[in-house]
Design a protein around this motif. Structure first.
Motif, PDB file in Angstrom:
ATOM      1  N   UNK A  11     -25.825  20.197 -57.091  1.00 27.75           N
ATOM      2  CA  UNK A  11     -25.223  19.589 -55.895  1.00 27.75           C
ATOM      3  C   UNK A  11     -26.281  18.820 -55.105  1.00 27.75           C
ATOM      4  N   UNK A  12     -27.459  19.397 -55.006  1.00 29.32           N
ATOM      5  CA  UNK A  12     -28.551  18.751 -54.275  1.00 29.32           C
ATOM      6  C   UNK A  12     -28.964  17.460 -54.992  1.00 29.32           C
ATOM      7  N   UNK A  13     -29.086  17.529 -56.326  1.00 27.15           N
ATOM      8  CA  UNK A  13     -29.440  16.317 -57.093  1.00 27.15           C
ATOM      9  C   UNK A  13     -28.343  15.271 -56.934  1.00 27.15           C
ATOM     10  N   UNK A  14     -27.085  15.716 -56.975  1.00 29.25           N
ATOM     11  CA  UNK A  14     -25.931  14.805 -56.882  1.00 29.25           C
ATOM     12  C   UNK A  14     -25.945  14.023 -55.574  1.00 29.25           C
ATOM     13  N   UNK A  15     -26.519  14.620 -54.521  1.00 29.33           N
ATOM     14  CA  UNK A  15     -26.490  13.970 -53.202  1.00 29.33           C
ATOM     15  C   UNK A  15     -27.309  12.668 -53.208  1.00 29.33           C
ATOM     16  N   UNK A  16     -28.112  12.433 -54.253  1.00 30.63           N
ATOM     17  CA  UNK A  16     -28.903  11.206 -54.317  1.00 30.63           C
ATOM     18  C   UNK A  16     -28.171  10.057 -55.013  1.00 30.63           C
ATOM     19  N   UNK A  17     -26.955  10.313 -55.496  1.00 29.86           N
ATOM     20  CA  UNK A  17     -26.151   9.204 -56.058  1.00 29.86           C
ATOM     21  C   UNK A  17     -25.542   8.444 -54.890  1.00 29.86           C
ATOM     22  N   UNK A  18     -25.333   7.140 -55.100  1.00 29.55           N
ATOM     23  CA  UNK A  18     -24.735   6.344 -54.030  1.00 29.55           C
ATOM     24  C   UNK A  18     -23.318   5.964 -54.396  1.00 29.55           C
ATOM     25  N   UNK A  39     -15.065  12.836 -60.082  1.00 29.28           N
ATOM     26  CA  UNK A  39     -13.808  13.399 -59.550  1.00 29.28           C
ATOM     27  C   UNK A  39     -13.810  13.402 -58.013  1.00 29.28           C
ATOM     28  N   UNK A  40     -14.998  13.390 -57.421  1.00 29.37           N
ATOM     29  CA  UNK A  40     -15.101  13.309 -55.952  1.00 29.37           C
ATOM     30  C   UNK A  40     -14.992  11.859 -55.464  1.00 29.37           C
ATOM     31  N   UNK A  41     -14.912  10.907 -56.405  1.00 28.19           N
ATOM     32  CA  UNK A  41     -14.767   9.488 -56.014  1.00 28.19           C
ATOM     33  C   UNK A  41     -16.067   8.854 -55.569  1.00 28.19           C
ATOM     34  N   UNK A  42     -17.202   9.474 -55.916  1.00 20.75           N
ATOM     35  CA  UNK A  42     -18.493   8.925 -55.460  1.00 20.75           C
ATOM     36  C   UNK A  42     -18.997   7.844 -56.413  1.00 20.75           C
ATOM     37  N   UNK A  43     -18.930   8.098 -57.728  1.00 19.88           N
ATOM     38  CA  UNK A  43     -19.442   7.106 -58.684  1.00 19.88           C
ATOM     39  C   UNK A  43     -18.269   6.425 -59.392  1.00 19.88           C
ATOM     40  N   UNK A  44     -18.553   5.235 -59.951  1.00 20.17           N
ATOM     41  CA  UNK A  44     -17.469   4.542 -60.681  1.00 20.17           C
ATOM     42  C   UNK A  44     -17.466   4.931 -62.143  1.00 20.17           C
ATOM     43  N   UNK A  45     -18.538   5.544 -62.635  1.00 17.04           N
ATOM     44  CA  UNK A  45     -18.559   5.969 -64.031  1.00 17.04           C
ATOM     45  C   UNK A  45     -19.930   6.477 -64.414  1.00 17.04           C
ATOM     46  N   UNK A  46     -20.006   6.941 -65.677  1.00 13.15           N
ATOM     47  CA  UNK A  46     -21.285   7.507 -66.118  1.00 13.15           C
ATOM     48  C   UNK A  46     -21.399   7.462 -67.627  1.00 13.15           C
ATOM     49  N   UNK A  47     -22.668   7.400 -68.089  1.00 18.13           N
ATOM     50  CA  UNK A  47     -22.940   7.669 -69.496  1.00 18.13           C
ATOM     51  C   UNK A  47     -23.712   8.984 -69.484  1.00 18.13           C
ATOM     52  N   UNK A  86     -25.976   0.304 -70.755  1.00 20.42           N
ATOM     53  CA  UNK A  86     -25.023   0.644 -69.684  1.00 20.42           C
ATOM     54  C   UNK A  86     -25.537   0.202 -68.303  1.00 20.42           C
ATOM     55  N   UNK A  87     -26.786  -0.270 -68.233  1.00 24.15           N
ATOM     56  CA  UNK A  87     -27.422  -0.680 -66.967  1.00 24.15           C
ATOM     57  C   UNK A  87     -27.114   0.272 -65.811  1.00 24.15           C
ATOM     58  N   UNK A  88     -27.474   1.537 -65.934  1.00 24.49           N
ATOM     59  CA  UNK A  88     -27.149   2.484 -64.853  1.00 24.49           C
ATOM     60  C   UNK A  88     -27.917   2.175 -63.558  1.00 24.49           C
ATOM     61  N   UNK A  89     -27.250   2.400 -62.421  1.00 26.27           N
ATOM     62  CA  UNK A  89     -27.920   2.241 -61.123  1.00 26.27           C
ATOM     63  C   UNK A  89     -28.852   3.422 -60.885  1.00 26.27           C
ATOM     64  N   UNK A  90     -28.394   4.592 -61.313  1.00 23.24           N
ATOM     65  CA  UNK A  90     -29.150   5.827 -61.074  1.00 23.24           C
ATOM     66  C   UNK A  90     -29.194   6.640 -62.361  1.00 23.24           C
ATOM     67  N   UNK A  91     -30.390   7.162 -62.671  1.00 25.01           N
ATOM     68  CA  UNK A  91     -30.576   7.976 -63.876  1.00 25.01           C
ATOM     69  C   UNK A  91     -30.991   9.381 -63.447  1.00 25.01           C
ATOM     70  N   UNK A  92     -30.232  10.378 -63.861  1.00 28.52           N
ATOM     71  CA  UNK A  92     -30.586  11.769 -63.583  1.00 28.52           C
ATOM     72  C   UNK A  92     -31.248  12.373 -64.820  1.00 28.52           C
ATOM     73  N   UNK A  93     -32.396  13.011 -64.632  1.00 31.13           N
ATOM     74  CA  UNK A  93     -33.017  13.794 -65.713  1.00 31.13           C
ATOM     75  C   UNK A  93     -33.373  15.139 -65.081  1.00 31.13           C
TER      76      UNK A  93
END
Ligand code: SAM
Length: 226
Positions: A11-18, A39-47, A86-93
């Motif tokens: 949840x804490x990591x997720x808070x850094x997505x725009x 599902x929370x409507x924050x991102x438009x999609x993901x790989x 996919x040119x992601x705006x944000x990459x989580x690792x």
């Protein structure tokens, strides 16, 4: 729509997505993070990617279970390979060792060209990760700590080409965290100081020099005012 229940750490990591981001989740395992964000409507999609078939199978089941198959795309892949298309705006690792995170970032030149925001959560060797970032032109734009059974560090970085100098204390705990001086940071430092003290005792009994451990312990104690 139902939402997956995710851990405090995720949840804490997720808070850094725009809002509106397309994100990549590398080493996704269960894909809970992008499913939650979508599902929370924050991102438009993901790989979402994983190097192992078991986790990718699990991710696919969860993606279908939460009806995200039109927006969250699972691929079997090593690190950031094939993610650039996919040119992601944000990459989580998240949830991997610091050395593995360094290997993954350093093997993907496109990260320096496309400059996505990197949200990183090392399980070990956060100092090696920060050192790599600083010496290779990545700037840490944000960072925080989260307690979820243990204390985790979350580091947000972006490639700018500028090199950064850092002290040993800054590599272990982060400049931004040190400036914020939260109770959680002081707890994390206390725990690290206990581990280092025990290691120094072992070294001293074996007749060995304390080396870098002595310097780090002194910096921690000085910061804590002890
Ligand atoms: C401990 S799990 C972390 C899962 C999730 N990211 C989290 O933080 O809850 C680590 C995952 O990384 C995957 N992994 C390890 N090395 C990888 C690599 N080079 N590329 C992609 N995935 C990798 C593993 O298969 C595993 O599913």
């Amino acid at each position: 729509m139902s939402f997956p229940k995710i851990s405090k750490r995720l949840l804490c990591a997720a808070s850094f997505a725009q809002k509106g981001d397309f994100v990549a989740d590398i080493g996704t395992d269960h894909a809970y993070l992008p499913i939650y964000l979508y599902t929370k409507g924050i991102i438009r999609g993901a790989v979402v990617s994983d190097i192992n078939e078991g986790p990718i199978r699990r991710a696919k089941e969860n993606i279908l279970g939460f009806s995200c198959e039109n927006a969250v795309f699972p691929i079997l892949s090593d690190g950031l390979y094939r993610i650039d298309q996919y040119s992601p705006d944000t990459v989580f690792i998240l949830g991997m060792g610091g050395e593995l995170i360094v290997n993954i970032i350093s093997s993907a030149e496109w990260v320096k060209e496309k400059k996505p925001k990197l949200v990183l959560q090392p399980m070990t060797h956060k100092e090696l990760l920060r050192s790599y970032l600083f010496e290779n032109g990545f700037e840490i734009t944000d960072e925080t700590l989260v307690e979820d059974g243990k204390i985790y560090q979350i580091i947000v970085a972006k490639y700018t080409g500028r090199l950064t100098k850092a002290t040993c204390l800054e590599l272990f705990f982060g400049k931004i965290n040190l400036q914020a001086r939260t109770e959680l940071l002081l707890s994390a430092m206390k725990r690290e100081a206990d581990v280092i003290s025990a290691r120094l005792l072992g070294k001293s009994k074996a007749g060995l020099d304390g080396g870098d451990d002595t310097a780090l312990l002194n910096q921690i104690l000085e910061y804590m005012g002890e």
